[in-house]
Design an enzyme around this catalytic site. Structure first.
Site, PDB file in Angstrom:
ATOM      1  N   CYS A   9       0.869  -1.177   0.000  1.00  0.00           N
ATOM      2  CA  CYS A   9       0.000   0.000   0.000  1.00  0.00           C
ATOM      3  C   CYS A   9       0.907   1.230   0.000  1.00  0.00           C
ATOM      4  O   CYS A   9       2.059   1.150  -0.380  1.00  0.00           O
ATOM      5  CB  CYS A   9      -0.991  -0.021   1.162  1.00  0.00           C
ATOM      6  SG  CYS A   9      -0.269   0.206   2.795  1.00  0.00           S
ATOM      7  N   ASN A  12       2.540   1.481   4.304  1.00  0.00           N
ATOM      8  CA  ASN A  12       2.770   0.211   4.993  1.00  0.00           C
ATOM      9  C   ASN A  12       2.456   0.285   6.482  1.00  0.00           C
ATOM     10  O   ASN A  12       3.127  -0.330   7.302  1.00  0.00           O
ATOM     11  CB  ASN A  12       4.209  -0.274   4.750  1.00  0.00           C
ATOM     12  CG  ASN A  12       4.460  -1.706   5.165  1.00  0.00           C
ATOM     13  OD1 ASN A  12       5.521  -2.009   5.678  1.00  0.00           O
ATOM     14  ND2 ASN A  12       3.514  -2.596   4.955  1.00  0.00           N
ATOM     15  N   CYS A  14      -1.293   0.664   7.289  1.00  0.00           N
ATOM     16  CA  CYS A  14      -2.735   0.379   7.393  1.00  0.00           C
ATOM     17  C   CYS A  14      -3.131  -0.849   6.586  1.00  0.00           C
ATOM     18  O   CYS A  14      -3.261  -1.940   7.131  1.00  0.00           O
ATOM     19  CB  CYS A  14      -3.561   1.574   6.913  1.00  0.00           C
ATOM     20  SG  CYS A  14      -3.380   3.073   7.890  1.00  0.00           S
ATOM     21  N   ARG A  15      -3.326  -0.659   5.291  1.00  0.00           N
ATOM     22  CA  ARG A  15      -3.883  -1.722   4.448  1.00  0.00           C
ATOM     23  C   ARG A  15      -2.954  -2.910   4.245  1.00  0.00           C
ATOM     24  O   ARG A  15      -3.369  -4.060   4.405  1.00  0.00           O
ATOM     25  CB  ARG A  15      -4.289  -1.144   3.085  1.00  0.00           C
ATOM     26  CG  ARG A  15      -5.457  -0.189   3.185  1.00  0.00           C
ATOM     27  CD  ARG A  15      -5.728   0.503   1.876  1.00  0.00           C
ATOM     28  NE  ARG A  15      -4.733   1.565   1.658  1.00  0.00           N
ATOM     29  CZ  ARG A  15      -4.709   2.349   0.594  1.00  0.00           C
ATOM     30  NH1 ARG A  15      -5.600   2.189  -0.362  1.00  0.00           N
ATOM     31  NH2 ARG A  15      -3.796   3.296   0.488  1.00  0.00           N
ATOM     32  N   SER A  16      -1.706  -2.660   3.873  1.00  0.00           N
ATOM     33  CA  SER A  16      -0.831  -3.807   3.572  1.00  0.00           C
ATOM     34  C   SER A  16      -0.477  -4.632   4.806  1.00  0.00           C
ATOM     35  O   SER A  16      -0.461  -5.868   4.713  1.00  0.00           O
ATOM     36  CB  SER A  16       0.416  -3.376   2.796  1.00  0.00           C
ATOM     37  OG  SER A  16       1.171  -2.419   3.489  1.00  0.00           O
ATOM     38  N   ASP A 127      -8.336   3.681   1.373  1.00  0.00           N
ATOM     39  CA  ASP A 127      -7.369   4.022   2.417  1.00  0.00           C
ATOM     40  C   ASP A 127      -8.120   4.513   3.652  1.00  0.00           C
ATOM     41  O   ASP A 127      -8.785   5.541   3.608  1.00  0.00           O
ATOM     42  CB  ASP A 127      -6.428   5.110   1.913  1.00  0.00           C
ATOM     43  CG  ASP A 127      -5.292   5.403   2.863  1.00  0.00           C
ATOM     44  OD1 ASP A 127      -5.276   4.892   3.999  1.00  0.00           O
ATOM     45  OD2 ASP A 127      -4.388   6.176   2.467  1.00  0.00           O
TER      46      ASP A 127
END
Length: 163
Positions: A9, A12, A14-16, A127
């Site tokens: 993401c 690095n 939150c999402r990933s 996001d």
């Protein structure tokens, strides 16, 4: 031979890392832990060395996932050792494909939600960084929904490689 998957993401945090934790759990549940390596990175280095966003850690932990994480930036040199690079949105997909040193490396980059048959045309994981906890919970739902399809694709590659 180990099959290597990296989720990417922006920062690095939150999402990933959320996708990394969820997919690692699915890999372990499937008995593929010794065959599949899972990690994550960001397209940028703004948060390098930081822990996951506290909201990410909270959502992961409250849903039974491990939340230990240290952010890092994706490096072009990693393409040679990775089998699959999973982008969390279209912007990451484009950035990673531009970074890829070869056409074969660019072909390793896929959108996470492309593994969710119910995703339709909206393949971005939004996001959640600038929003509230509901965005992080939605992120987890989207990651979990794509994980079975991704696991099936990875399992197929691992089983073909083992044959």
């Amino acid at each position: 031979m180990t099959y290597r998957v990296c989720f990417v993401c922006t920062g690095n945090i939150c999402r990933s890392p959320m996708a990394e934790s969820v997919f690692r759990a699915r890999v372990e549940e499937a008995g593929l832990g010794g065959l599949v390596e899972v990690d994550s990175a960001g397209t940028g280095g703004w948060h390098e060395g930081d822990a996951a966003d506290p909201r990410t850690a909270s959502v992961l932990e409250s849903n039974g996932y491990e939340g230990v994480h240290t952010a890092r930036q994706f490096q072009v040199s990693w393409f040679s050792r990775l089998d699959l690079v999973i982008a969390l949105d279209e912007g990451h997909l484009k950035a990673l494909r531009r970074l890829a040193p070869t056409a074969a490396d660019a072909d390793k980059v896929r959108l996470l939600r492309s593994y969710d048959p119910a995703a339709g045309d909206d393949l971005d994981v939004p996001d959640p960084y600038y929003g509230g906890m509901d965005g992080f919970e939605e992120c987890l739902e989207l990651v979990e929904a794509a994980s079975p399809g991704l696991l099936a694709a990875v399992r197929e590659k691992v089983e073909v490689g083992a044959a």
